[in-house]
Design a protein around this motif. Structure first.
Motif, PDB file in Angstrom:
ATOM      1  N   ILE A 164       0.789  -1.215  -0.440  1.00  0.00           N
ATOM      2  CA  ILE A 164       0.339  -0.145   0.250  1.00  0.00           C
ATOM      3  C   ILE A 164       0.840   1.111   0.065  1.00  0.00           C
ATOM      4  CG2 ILE A 164      -2.115   1.247   1.187  1.00  0.00           C
ATOM      5  CD1 ILE A 164      -2.571  -1.521   0.076  1.00  0.00           C
ATOM      6  N   ASP A 165       0.683   2.075  -0.908  1.00  0.00           N
ATOM      7  CA  ASP A 165       1.076   3.318  -0.894  1.00  0.00           C
ATOM      8  C   ASP A 165       0.789   4.371  -0.324  1.00  0.00           C
ATOM      9  OD1 ASP A 165       2.831   5.550  -1.779  1.00  0.00           O
ATOM     10  OD2 ASP A 165       1.981   6.007  -3.562  1.00  0.00           O
ATOM     11  N   SER A 166       0.940   3.963   1.470  1.00  0.00           N
ATOM     12  CA  SER A 166       0.687   5.372   2.360  1.00  0.00           C
ATOM     13  C   SER A 166       1.209   4.652   3.758  1.00  0.00           C
ATOM     14  CB  SER A 166      -1.002   4.390   1.891  1.00  0.00           C
ATOM     15  OG  SER A 166      -1.663   5.640   3.284  1.00  0.00           O
ATOM     16  N   THR A 167       1.512   5.588   4.456  1.00  0.00           N
ATOM     17  CA  THR A 167       2.467   5.848   5.824  1.00  0.00           C
ATOM     18  C   THR A 167       1.365   5.064   6.865  1.00  0.00           C
ATOM     19  OG1 THR A 167       1.781   7.889   6.378  1.00  0.00           O
ATOM     20  CG2 THR A 167       3.838   7.349   5.116  1.00  0.00           C
ATOM     21  N   GLN A 168      -0.110   5.182   6.362  1.00  0.00           N
ATOM     22  CA  GLN A 168      -1.174   4.396   7.444  1.00  0.00           C
ATOM     23  C   GLN A 168      -1.681   3.428   6.690  1.00  0.00           C
ATOM     24  OE1 GLN A 168      -2.613   8.109   9.563  1.00  0.00           O
ATOM     25  NE2 GLN A 168      -0.718   7.563  11.114  1.00  0.00           N
ATOM     26  N   PRO A 169      -1.517   2.797   6.171  1.00  0.00           N
ATOM     27  CA  PRO A 169      -2.854   1.407   5.320  1.00  0.00           C
ATOM     28  C   PRO A 169      -3.394   1.447   6.234  1.00  0.00           C
ATOM     29  CG  PRO A 169      -0.854   0.498   6.307  1.00  0.00           C
ATOM     30  CD  PRO A 169      -0.420   1.786   5.954  1.00  0.00           C
ATOM     31  N   ASN A 170      -4.648   1.291   5.729  1.00  0.00           N
ATOM     32  CA  ASN A 170      -6.088   1.369   7.062  1.00  0.00           C
ATOM     33  C   ASN A 170      -6.853  -0.055   6.803  1.00  0.00           C
ATOM     34  OD1 ASN A 170      -8.125   0.556   8.741  1.00  0.00           O
ATOM     35  ND2 ASN A 170      -9.277   2.346   7.662  1.00  0.00           N
ATOM     36  N   ILE A 171      -6.424  -0.959   5.532  1.00  0.00           N
ATOM     37  CA  ILE A 171      -6.833  -2.758   4.496  1.00  0.00           C
ATOM     38  C   ILE A 171      -5.998  -3.697   5.604  1.00  0.00           C
ATOM     39  CG2 ILE A 171      -4.940  -2.151   2.977  1.00  0.00           C
ATOM     40  CD1 ILE A 171      -6.927  -2.679   1.053  1.00  0.00           C
TER      41      ILE A 171
ATOM     42  N   ALA B 134      -2.769   2.455  -4.197  1.00  0.00           N
ATOM     43  CA  ALA B 134      -2.968   3.355  -3.066  1.00  0.00           C
ATOM     44  C   ALA B 134      -4.148   4.180  -2.583  1.00  0.00           C
ATOM     45  CB  ALA B 134      -1.964   4.384  -4.448  1.00  0.00           C
ATOM     46  N   PRO B 135      -4.189   5.046  -1.338  1.00  0.00           N
ATOM     47  CA  PRO B 135      -6.018   5.145  -0.914  1.00  0.00           C
ATOM     48  C   PRO B 135      -6.154   6.588  -1.809  1.00  0.00           C
ATOM     49  CG  PRO B 135      -3.608   5.816   1.210  1.00  0.00           C
ATOM     50  CD  PRO B 135      -3.713   5.253  -0.538  1.00  0.00           C
ATOM     51  N   THR B 136      -5.756   6.848  -2.620  1.00  0.00           N
ATOM     52  CA  THR B 136      -5.707   8.882  -2.595  1.00  0.00           C
ATOM     53  C   THR B 136      -6.503   8.649  -3.816  1.00  0.00           C
ATOM     54  OG1 THR B 136      -4.001   8.500  -4.345  1.00  0.00           O
ATOM     55  CG2 THR B 136      -3.517   9.448  -1.782  1.00  0.00           C
ATOM     56  N   ALA B 137      -7.994   8.103  -4.363  1.00  0.00           N
ATOM     57  CA  ALA B 137      -8.944   8.076  -5.266  1.00  0.00           C
ATOM     58  C   ALA B 137      -9.636   9.271  -4.853  1.00  0.00           C
ATOM     59  CB  ALA B 137      -9.179   6.693  -5.366  1.00  0.00           C
ATOM     60  N   GLY B 138     -10.099  10.087  -6.225  1.00  0.00           N
ATOM     61  CA  GLY B 138     -10.745  11.447  -5.839  1.00  0.00           C
ATOM     62  C   GLY B 138     -12.195  10.483  -6.197  1.00  0.00           C
ATOM     63  N   ASP B 139     -13.281  11.686  -6.131  1.00  0.00           N
ATOM     64  CA  ASP B 139     -14.159  11.397  -6.215  1.00  0.00           C
ATOM     65  C   ASP B 139     -14.567  12.968  -7.815  1.00  0.00           C
ATOM     66  OD1 ASP B 139     -15.382   9.971  -4.406  1.00  0.00           O
ATOM     67  OD2 ASP B 139     -15.352  10.786  -2.658  1.00  0.00           O
ATOM     68  N   ILE B 140     -15.352  12.364  -8.677  1.00  0.00           N
ATOM     69  CA  ILE B 140     -15.758  13.863  -8.922  1.00  0.00           C
ATOM     70  C   ILE B 140     -17.577  13.654  -9.061  1.00  0.00           C
ATOM     71  CG2 ILE B 140     -15.640  14.393 -11.403  1.00  0.00           C
ATOM     72  CD1 ILE B 140     -13.324  12.704 -12.530  1.00  0.00           C
ATOM     73  N   THR B 141     -17.406  14.672  -8.859  1.00  0.00           N
ATOM     74  CA  THR B 141     -18.997  15.963  -8.355  1.00  0.00           C
ATOM     75  C   THR B 141     -19.348  16.712  -9.900  1.00  0.00           C
ATOM     76  OG1 THR B 141     -18.995  17.072  -7.043  1.00  0.00           O
ATOM     77  CG2 THR B 141     -19.071  14.935  -6.386  1.00  0.00           C
ATOM     78  N   GLY B 142     -20.744  16.817 -10.277  1.00  0.00           N
ATOM     79  CA  GLY B 142     -21.017  17.757 -10.879  1.00  0.00           C
ATOM     80  C   GLY B 142     -22.420  18.030 -11.361  1.00  0.00           C
TER      81      GLY B 142
END
Length: 196
Positions: free
Chosen positions: A67-74, A162-170
């Protein structure tokens, strides 16, 4: 099209129209035991002679998922990887006879798999919301679009989430500027990658 292989190992495809082809060979049996071979062939306006295929056994792979994270919650042991042939061959199988393969991940992130020499789309399952498959490396080389190419051999596989997927709203508006209903909205990666 299929071709008979004679006792001396030779084969022939008669009257092949011009175009680009893969010539595949495989022995009978379960996908993870059969020997396979594949070579690309470009047919022009003449015959193609002396095409050579060398049968190879399936490739045992070992790998690690991180996991590309310092605090993986998985919990890594709750995840799975799926290897799907990127191009279909005959009978819905991959070009070298491999079907989709699901691989469970150990709690320490390690995994094992046995795959025919082919090209596979790699997908991760069981991920929490917000995670995505960031990269796939084979023997230290990053594979484009998380596609694993085993045509030239195997090696250590590294899969990174990676835990950094973003949301798209519109908002979708009709030609009068009012909210539109019953409209399907799709996000299509410009690069052709399915991972982001």
């Amino acid at each position: 099209a299929g071709a008979q292989v004679y006792a001396d190992g030779t084969f022939e495809f008669p009257a092949v129209p011009p175009g680009s082809y893969y010539v595949n060979a495989q022995t009978p049996g379960a996908a993870q035991q059969r020997l396979t071979a594949r070579v690309p062939v470009d047919v022009g306006n003449g015959d193609i002679n002396n095409v050579s295929l060398r049968l190879q056994p399936p490739l045992p792979l070992s790998g690690v998922l991180t996991i590309d994270s310092t605090q993986p919650n998985i919990r890594l042991g709750s995840l799975r990887l799926t290897f799907t042939p990127s191009e279909a061959g005959s009978g819905g199988l991959g070009r070298n006879g491999q079907t989709q393969l699901n691989t469970q991940i150990n709690d320490d992130g390690t995994f094992q798999a046995t795959l025919a020499a082919d090209t596979y789309l790699v997908e991760a399952g069981g991920m929490p919301d917000g995670y995505y498959l960031e990269s796939v490396k084979l023997a230290g080389r990053e594979m484009p679009d998380t596609t694993l190419d085993l045509n030239y051999g195997g090696g250590q596989v590294q899969v990174v989430l990676a835990p950094t997927a973003g949301d798209i709203t519109g908002t979708v508006l009709n030609s009068h500027g009012d909210p539109a209903t019953s409209v399907q909205v799709t996000a299509v990666p410009i690069s052709g990658s399915l991972r982001k």
